[in-house]
Write a protein that holds these residues in place. Sequence first.
Motif, mmCIF file in Angstrom:
data_model
loop_
_atom_site.group_PDB
_atom_site.id
_atom_site.type_symbol
_atom_site.label_atom_id
_atom_site.label_comp_id
_atom_site.label_asym_id
_atom_site.label_seq_id
_atom_site.Cartn_x
_atom_site.Cartn_y
_atom_site.Cartn_z
ATOM 1 N N LYS A 28 0.836 -1.175 0.000
ATOM 2 C CA LYS A 28 0.000 0.000 0.000
ATOM 3 C C LYS A 28 0.882 1.241 0.000
ATOM 4 O O LYS A 28 1.904 1.289 0.695
ATOM 5 C CB LYS A 28 -0.915 0.009 1.228
ATOM 6 C CG LYS A 28 -1.923 -1.131 1.217
ATOM 7 C CD LYS A 28 -2.842 -1.025 2.419
ATOM 8 C CE LYS A 28 -3.879 -2.133 2.377
ATOM 9 N NZ LYS A 28 -4.813 -2.043 3.544
ATOM 10 N N GLN A 43 2.404 4.755 0.905
ATOM 11 C CA GLN A 43 2.472 5.470 2.166
ATOM 12 C C GLN A 43 1.656 6.765 2.078
ATOM 13 O O GLN A 43 1.621 7.432 1.049
ATOM 14 C CB GLN A 43 3.927 5.800 2.510
ATOM 15 C CG GLN A 43 4.772 4.559 2.755
ATOM 16 C CD GLN A 43 6.176 4.917 3.154
ATOM 17 O OE1 GLN A 43 6.553 6.083 3.169
ATOM 18 N NE2 GLN A 43 6.972 3.919 3.492
ATOM 19 N N LYS A 44 0.996 7.073 3.172
ATOM 20 C CA LYS A 44 0.138 8.236 3.192
ATOM 21 C C LYS A 44 0.968 9.500 3.360
ATOM 22 O O LYS A 44 1.875 9.562 4.195
ATOM 23 C CB LYS A 44 -0.882 8.134 4.336
ATOM 24 C CG LYS A 44 -1.855 6.978 4.169
ATOM 25 C CD LYS A 44 -2.852 6.963 5.302
ATOM 26 C CE LYS A 44 -3.837 5.818 5.126
ATOM 27 N NZ LYS A 44 -4.825 5.784 6.243
ATOM 28 N N GLY A 45 0.604 10.517 2.564
ATOM 29 C CA GLY A 45 1.232 11.795 2.725
ATOM 30 C C GLY A 45 0.591 12.584 3.855
ATOM 31 O O GLY A 45 -0.318 12.120 4.557
ATOM 32 N N THR A 46 1.064 13.806 4.012
ATOM 33 C CA THR A 46 0.542 14.648 5.093
ATOM 34 C C THR A 46 -0.938 14.956 4.889
ATOM 35 O O THR A 46 -1.745 14.899 5.823
ATOM 36 C CB THR A 46 1.343 15.953 5.165
ATOM 37 O OG1 THR A 46 2.730 15.650 5.303
ATOM 38 C CG2 THR A 46 0.879 16.802 6.348
ATOM 39 N N ARG A 58 -3.136 13.225 3.115
ATOM 40 C CA ARG A 58 -3.936 12.022 3.267
ATOM 41 C C ARG A 58 -4.091 11.654 4.747
ATOM 42 O O ARG A 58 -5.143 11.183 5.181
ATOM 43 C CB ARG A 58 -3.310 10.870 2.491
ATOM 44 C CG ARG A 58 -3.276 11.089 0.986
ATOM 45 C CD ARG A 58 -2.583 9.935 0.282
ATOM 46 N NE ARG A 58 -3.345 8.705 0.429
ATOM 47 C CZ ARG A 58 -4.300 8.310 -0.418
ATOM 48 N NH1 ARG A 58 -4.616 9.083 -1.452
ATOM 49 N NH2 ARG A 58 -4.928 7.173 -0.241
ATOM 50 N N LYS A 59 -3.050 11.827 5.529
ATOM 51 C CA LYS A 59 -3.155 11.550 6.956
ATOM 52 C C LYS A 59 -4.136 12.506 7.630
ATOM 53 O O LYS A 59 -4.930 12.094 8.485
ATOM 54 C CB LYS A 59 -1.784 11.670 7.609
ATOM 55 C CG LYS A 59 -0.821 10.549 7.254
ATOM 56 C CD LYS A 59 0.490 10.717 8.004
ATOM 57 C CE LYS A 59 1.450 9.567 7.665
ATOM 58 N NZ LYS A 59 2.746 9.718 8.376
ATOM 59 N N ALA A 60 -4.089 13.761 7.227
ATOM 60 C CA ALA A 60 -5.016 14.731 7.810
ATOM 61 C C ALA A 60 -6.461 14.395 7.454
ATOM 62 O O ALA A 60 -7.363 14.476 8.302
ATOM 63 C CB ALA A 60 -4.672 16.140 7.335
ATOM 64 N N SER A 85 -7.588 11.405 6.721
ATOM 65 C CA SER A 85 -7.940 10.190 7.457
ATOM 66 C C SER A 85 -8.336 10.511 8.890
ATOM 67 O O SER A 85 -9.336 9.982 9.410
ATOM 68 C CB SER A 85 -6.763 9.214 7.436
ATOM 69 O OG SER A 85 -7.059 8.062 8.196
ATOM 70 N N TRP A 86 -7.579 11.398 9.548
ATOM 71 C CA TRP A 86 -7.919 11.773 10.920
ATOM 72 C C TRP A 86 -9.246 12.533 10.963
ATOM 73 O O TRP A 86 -10.029 12.385 11.915
ATOM 74 C CB TRP A 86 -6.803 12.618 11.518
ATOM 75 C CG TRP A 86 -5.690 11.797 12.089
ATOM 76 C CD1 TRP A 86 -4.448 11.589 11.558
ATOM 77 C CD2 TRP A 86 -5.737 11.047 13.306
ATOM 78 N NE1 TRP A 86 -3.703 10.761 12.348
ATOM 79 C CE2 TRP A 86 -4.473 10.410 13.449
ATOM 80 C CE3 TRP A 86 -6.701 10.854 14.279
ATOM 81 C CZ2 TRP A 86 -4.169 9.598 14.523
ATOM 82 C CZ3 TRP A 86 -6.399 10.040 15.357
ATOM 83 C CH2 TRP A 86 -5.153 9.427 15.482
ATOM 84 N N CYS A 111 -11.774 12.025 8.979
ATOM 85 C CA CYS A 111 -12.826 11.011 8.838
ATOM 86 C C CYS A 111 -13.063 10.268 10.149
ATOM 87 O O CYS A 111 -14.209 9.983 10.521
ATOM 88 C CB CYS A 111 -12.458 10.031 7.733
ATOM 89 S SG CYS A 111 -12.507 10.734 6.071
#
Length: 793
Positions: free
Chosen positions: A296, A298-301, A303-305, A307-308, A310
């Motif tokens: 998979k 890796q999530k960038g900044t 994408r992480k934001a 995800s959090w 959500c």
Amino acid sequence: MGEIRQPVQAFLWCMSVIYMFAFSSLYVQIPGLYGNEGVLPARWMLRYTGKGFWEQLRDSPTLLWLGPKLGLDTQQGMELIALIGTVLSLLSTLTHRLRDCRLYLCLWILYLSLYQVGQVFLYFQWDNLLLETGFLCVLVAPLYLPWGRPRGCFHDNVTLWLVRWLLFRLMFASGVVKLTSRCPTWWGLTALTYHYETQCIPTPLAWFAHQLPVWWQKLSVVTTFLIEIPVPFLFFSPIRRHRLTAFYMQILLQVLIILSGNYNFFNLLTIALCFSLLDDEHINFLLRRPAQDTHKPQKGTLRKALSWACVCLEVTVYILLVYWTSLHFNLQIDWERKEIMSKTAFTYHQFMALLKDMMMPSIWIGVLSLTWEILRAMFKSACMRGILLRFWSTLQWGVMAAAAVNMFAISLVPFTFLDYDANSALWPGVKRAFEVTDRYQLANSYGLFRRMTGVGGRPEVVIEGSWDRNTWTEIEFMYKPGNMSAPPAFVTPHQPRLDWQMWFAALGPYHQSPWFSSLIYRLLQGKKDVIRLIQSDESNYPFKDQPPTYLRAHRYKYWFTEPKEDGTYPDRWWRRVYAEEFYPIVQLGDHFLENMLSQHGLKDKAAARRPSKALLPQVLASVRESVCALPGHVLTWSLAIAVAGACVLKQLLSRKQTHTHTHTRTHVHDKASEMGRESAGQQNSHPAPAHTQEKQMEEEESEEGESEEEEEGEEDWRGGGDGKEDVMKTDEEQESKREKEEDEGQEEVEKKNAADDEEEEEQEEEEEGGQEEEGLEEERQEVNSDDSLRKRK
């Protein structure tokens, strides 16, 4: 949503099983219910008025109009339709290739044909739900073409969305009508204290559920309202975990209903609708299948934001649901008694105002969700490579999108029956379309358990017979409560339709159930087909040798017994009290009975047809005699066990075949690597013949390719060949890519071996042209070089 190939196939498989239960359960009851000497003969519904065939088919859409052309009467035509439906649905459960839209269209037409003449015994909400869901199967199921390779279609999400919308309408309406009916038990949260003993055919577990404390019963009602009213809105949430949470809450409710009550295939049908909330990833997780893509990104900044965000939104929704529930039902914990207290904290007018505010937003949520799915499918179709594939994919998308929009628009009419203002705001053209299609049961209104009956005791009608009016003998049914010592039956997924109607008849006077007079009339005549509805084993029928001369019916009130003070179980499951007379004493030729039959048109209007000597009627008669002797629940359980055994055996064989293919592939790879090592060690020595090994490898690769093609043929993809893998990588593409890389590695090894063979042949020719001493010296050097190469290797 992600890929939905497996949810689609799970939904279609469940629908095949449900169709099998519905057809087989009805088949064993056709002679007694709809036969020429049954309770409500179906031939009365097919009256020839001089119209043409197509006009009759338009007014009453049923295949039974074709019966006379086949030499069959109405009863035999119904039996033939039920048998064909059972066989087709049984075959489709075993073969995925038969789960085609054309087969589901046939099943829908067959069940609709029976529904048109089913009268009161077939007019249940689950029969309407089966017809509506069955028509959606025609849109969801694949179209397997003989010249195309099975592939996925971009409109699958659009058609499966209609299933999710139906599930939303079913659950939301079932929760709302409990409060709009003003039933005091639902508003007082005490409905379940009466439900378990007053439902039509309870299970043995219902007795134990009835003994639970009152605070737990009230909390269960609150949970029911939570699952049926606010939770269905999570069906359309863009957050995947919201849909999964809603899925498990709906499954929990349906499983508890199955354990406590016999509601035939209705709960199974609701569970099948719930598969529209899943995706391939979650089904692989449930089946413990390995993930297809382990690498998979890796999530960038950003994408992480996202995800959090959500996660925070997801948790906020759960907190709001708990807060809404505790606020409107005043949930409080009594720590001393270890109880959770609850009561309704809103009024009827407040709820109606809330419902009025919720109706239009719920419709717009459906519009936006459907529009999103249609646009997604359109974008994917437009990104196809190749003009022909793009045209074919766009054509499929256009047809299915138009069908989805029309089905959604028609369903708004019965959905808005919950609110008058919302129904009045609909476009008149939509209402006219609903009226035209209403006879086909494409969209229906739902509302289960609107009011709780039997608050003062479960009413039950008991029929008694006698020869001399002095000694009366009670006629006991197989499934409904009668004998107080007999435990409740467990008959799911079979539905004994006469027992169900006996429960409805007990709720009112006899003239509200005209068919009851016909039942009394047939029992006085001693009709065996009707007696089999009561007792399939005639030895348990008290008047098996001679029909009773007199019959009467009384109404009793039934209650579950309570455990003894010492905690032991009582000797009886039920206790009852006599209430009143339900039907007076009658006999054949009685003036009262004759008036009742004539008043409701239940007298025979024409003599029954003589038995035909044609082959098809004789075959149907022999099958009926061999099958109808079995109780309905035994027949449905036998079919269920047979299907389960066949599926398990098929799964074991497929695993064994997969293990064999994996072992063969590993053996080929090991042999290729071994040949590479040998060729590297024999570059300057006499070569070993590799043609035989290459031939064996080619044969093994061809066998492996054939086995892989067979596995691909078993994949549950839709037909049509729209080239979905040209746009996105599917699990099948990734697997084929890995196999292609492995094959390329084998080809490189083979090419290297061939090059080594050519070099060795050239060296041999040079050695033959030289001197023997030089050849011997070179041979010694080559041996030394081989040893050094092996050491380095």
